[in-house]
Every structure is written in C-alpha cells, then in structure tokens.
Write an enzyme that holds these catalytic residues in place. Structure first.
Site, short mmCIF file in Angstrom:
data_model
loop_
_atom_site.label_atom_id
_atom_site.label_comp_id
_atom_site.label_asym_id
_atom_site.label_seq_id
_atom_site.Cartn_x
_atom_site.Cartn_y
_atom_site.Cartn_z
N ARG A 57 19.74 9.93 16.34
CA ARG A 57 19.85 9.87 17.83
C ARG A 57 20.93 8.83 18.16
O ARG A 57 20.67 7.65 18.42
CB ARG A 57 18.50 9.45 18.42
CG ARG A 57 18.53 9.30 19.96
CD ARG A 57 18.75 10.58 20.68
NE ARG A 57 17.69 11.55 20.39
CZ ARG A 57 17.85 12.86 20.52
NH1 ARG A 57 19.02 13.35 20.91
NH2 ARG A 57 16.86 13.70 20.24
N GLN A 82 17.93 23.87 16.64
CA GLN A 82 18.88 23.49 17.70
C GLN A 82 20.02 22.66 17.10
O GLN A 82 19.78 21.78 16.27
CB GLN A 82 18.14 22.66 18.76
CG GLN A 82 19.08 21.84 19.64
CD GLN A 82 18.61 21.72 21.07
OE1 GLN A 82 18.42 22.74 21.73
NE2 GLN A 82 18.43 20.50 21.50
N ARG A 87 24.08 18.34 10.94
CA ARG A 87 23.71 16.96 11.28
C ARG A 87 22.42 16.52 10.58
O ARG A 87 22.04 15.35 10.64
CB ARG A 87 23.55 16.80 12.80
CG ARG A 87 22.40 17.60 13.37
CD ARG A 87 22.20 17.34 14.86
NE ARG A 87 21.06 18.08 15.38
CZ ARG A 87 20.50 17.83 16.55
NH1 ARG A 87 20.97 16.85 17.31
NH2 ARG A 87 19.47 18.54 16.96
N HIS A 165 28.84 15.49 18.69
CA HIS A 165 27.90 15.07 19.74
C HIS A 165 27.96 13.53 19.94
O HIS A 165 26.96 12.84 19.75
CB HIS A 165 26.49 15.50 19.32
CG HIS A 165 25.52 15.62 20.44
ND1 HIS A 165 25.06 14.53 21.15
CD2 HIS A 165 24.90 16.69 20.99
CE1 HIS A 165 24.21 14.94 22.06
NE2 HIS A 165 24.10 16.23 22.01
N ASP A 210 24.15 17.49 32.31
CA ASP A 210 24.24 18.26 31.06
C ASP A 210 25.15 19.45 31.36
O ASP A 210 24.70 20.48 31.84
CB ASP A 210 22.84 18.73 30.63
CG ASP A 210 22.85 19.28 29.21
OD1 ASP A 210 21.74 19.54 28.69
OD2 ASP A 210 23.95 19.45 28.65
N GLU A 270 31.33 15.23 24.45
CA GLU A 270 31.22 15.95 23.18
C GLU A 270 32.25 17.08 23.12
O GLU A 270 32.11 18.09 23.78
CB GLU A 270 29.81 16.53 23.06
CG GLU A 270 28.69 15.57 23.42
CD GLU A 270 27.38 16.28 23.75
OE1 GLU A 270 27.23 17.47 23.40
OE2 GLU A 270 26.52 15.64 24.37
O1 TA6 Z 1 24.70 18.01 24.22
C1 TA6 Z 1 23.73 18.05 25.21
C2 TA6 Z 1 22.47 18.68 24.63
O2 TA6 Z 1 22.68 20.02 24.29
C3 TA6 Z 1 21.36 18.51 25.66
O3 TA6 Z 1 20.98 19.75 26.22
C4 TA6 Z 1 20.23 17.86 24.85
O4 TA6 Z 1 19.43 18.85 24.25
C5 TA6 Z 1 21.05 17.08 23.82
O5 TA6 Z 1 22.07 17.99 23.44
C6 TA6 Z 1 20.26 16.50 22.68
O6 TA6 Z 1 19.81 17.50 21.82
P1 TA6 Z 1 18.95 17.04 20.51
O7 TA6 Z 1 18.67 18.30 19.74
O8 TA6 Z 1 19.81 16.07 19.75
O9 TA6 Z 1 17.73 16.35 21.06
#
Ligand code: TA6
Length: 296
Positions: A57, A82, A87, A165, A210, A270
């Site tokens: 994070r 996701q 990563r 990111h 966002d 990003e």
């Molecule tokens: O980059 C923005 C995003 O896509 C947000 O929608 C939020 O989900 C963030 O990434 C963090 O995602 P994560 O999977 O690292 O918690």
C-alpha cells in the site's frame, strides 16, 4: 540486496546522497529520496505489508496485465485479481549498472525480471500465456525513471494493460493541484464511471477522486504544492493517467492504509495504458513507463 525472503530489497545510493529502494516483491519502489537524500518523494502506508505476502500500500506498485477489476469475460485476464499479478509476485533482481555522466551527474539503473516461471500456480492458471517482463528503475540526481518492457514469448498474441500506481508524498492535500490535463476526457469512477471533459487546467483534491484520464495530448502531468511545482510526471509511450485520492471514508476502510488521515499526505498520479488493451503478437516487445522529476 538487503533483508531476507519476502522483505528482500535492493537499495542504491548515488555519491551525492540520493537513493532508491526496490522490494523484490512486486518490484515495488518503496522509497525514492532526492535533494541529496533529504526529500522522500513516495508515500508508504504505516500498515503496508512489506513482507511479500500482499501488494504494498504505497510506493510504486506495478500493475500488469490488467488495471482495476478484471473484465467479466472476453479477456484472458478475467480470473486475475484486481490490478493483476505483477505487484504481488516475486521478481528477480537482474543486476545494476551505473552511468558516470559528467553533464547529467551519475545515475544508477536497477533491472528486475518476471516471467511465467516466476508466477504462482494460481496466477499461471489464471493467465496461461508465455511472457517476459523487464522493469528498469533508474535513479539520477533529481529524477527517477521507471520503464517496463513486455515481451510475448508464446505462440499466440495476447492483450494487456499496464500502469504504475505511484503514491506521491505531499505535505498537505489541500494545497495540491494536478495540472496538464485540461481538455482531456476522463472516466469518473466516483460518479459511476461516466465520461467527462476536464475543462480547468488544474485539478484540486477536495474529496475522493478516482479518475481515468484517457489519451492525454501532452506528455507531462504535474503536481504543484502551494502553487509551486513539486513533480513533473512525463509519460513514455503511454497515453493515460489515473488520479486517485481515497479521502476520509475509503482511507479508513482500507485495513493497510495508515494513519487514517494519511490521505492528506499522498496523491496517486498513475501513468499507464489502461483505456483499452495493448495487443502483442508472438515475439513482439512493448515498452512504456515514466520519468519523474522532483522539483523540490
Ligand atoms: O488507481 C485507483 C484504483 O483503481 C482505485 O479504484 C482503488 O481501487 C485503488 O486503485 C487501490 O486499489 P487496491 O487494489 O490497491 O486497493
């Protein structure tokens, strides 16, 4: 290389004191200090998992081969987590090279690799394609360059998305503006993913933001603090940029986001290729990334 197992990282320092730290897990840059090593430019949550069991994070997580939640169908990435597997995989450290450049001042380049063999069984099953990634992190006096090459090592073409990111550290979110996006269309994920056009040249953060800015004409997005330039983020062969700040509620809701009011000290800008898909034919190579200048 310092540390053991999942928390193993590569640390590089220039003679003038600037430094960069890269966790082998995710090839995640977790620290970048400029200004002779006095200025930390990245934000990392105080509850970030730095032991290689969960995506970090903070810092610069590498998002590949999918950005955001995987598509429902029609793409090989549909059963990935996701933001994909890069990563949250252990990368190999391929080596370091230094450039003594009288004009530019010294620079040090760290290379990291990830391929099919380096994936977990579940990631390999979820994305059964042959690929090779080389991610280069180059530190120079007041700049950090991060570039990936994606090679299709298999017999069939594949499609991917890529994004860095980056969590930029800033003093006070209420004094921050993001510039260089005027006239650009963006998907607003806070306003149910409707498409808008950015009219003002400056985006201020006064709540959860966002947004996926697409096909940005100019190659530099900048972050200013108190009206003064703080970072220039120059895109290399990628056309999109996501801007994100979780704000109060979302920050509190993330278990690994600390302190709760840490949203005041970070902003995500990003760069990536996330609007649509990059197609790579058999044997083809794609390169993309960014050059960030710290202006403090
Ligand atoms: O980059 C923005 C995003 O896509 C947000 O929608 C939020 O989900 C963030 O990434 C963090 O995602 P994560 O999977 O690292 O918690």
């Amino acid at each position: 290389i310092v540390g053991q197992g999942g928390s193993q990282k590569v640390v590089a320092t220039l003679p003038s004191g600037e430094s960069v730290e890269v966790l082998l897990f995710g090839a995640t840059v977790t620290s970048w200090k400029s200004n002779g090593g006095k200025t930390e430019n990245l934000w990392v949550s105080e509850k970030a998992d730095l032991t290689g069991t969960k995506a970090v994070r903070g810092g610069i997580p590498v998002v590949f081969p999918v950005f955001g939640p995987p598509p429902k169908s029609g793409h090989a990435t549909s059963s990935l987590p996701q933001h994909g597997f890069a990563r949250a995989s252990r990368w190999e450290f391929l080596g370091k090279s230094t450039v003594e450049d009288a004009l530019e001042s010294d620079s040090v380049k760290l290379d990291f690799g990830l391929d099919r063999q380096g994936l977990s069984d579940e990631a390999r099953k979820a994305w059964p394609l042959d690929f090779g990634l080389v991610y280069s992190v180059t530190l120079s006096k007041d700049k950090l360059q991060t570039v990936i090459t994606v090679r299709n090592e298999g017999d069939e073409s594949f499609e991917f998305q890529f994004l860095l990111h980056t969590y930029f550290r800033i003093q006070d979110i209420s004094k921050v503006a993001i510039t260089g996006l005027s006239g650009t269309e963006y998907i607003d994920k806070v306003l149910d993913a409707t498409t808008h056009t950015q009219s003002d040249n400056t985006l201020k953060i006064t709540g959860e933001v966002d947004r996926v800015y697409k096909d940005i004409k100019q190659d530099t997005t900048s972050i200013t603090e108190d009206g003064k330039p703080r970072f220039d983020v120059v895109r290399d062969n990628v056309k999109d940029t996501v801007t994100w700040n979780p704000w109060i509620q979302k920050a509190k809701a993330m278990g690994d986001f600390a302190p709760d009011d840490g949203y005041k000290n970070m902003v995500c800008v990003e760069i990536g290729a996330v609007d649509g898909w990059q197609k790579l034919e058999k044997g083809e190579v794609w390169e993309g990334g960014m050059l960030v200048k710290s202006l403090l």
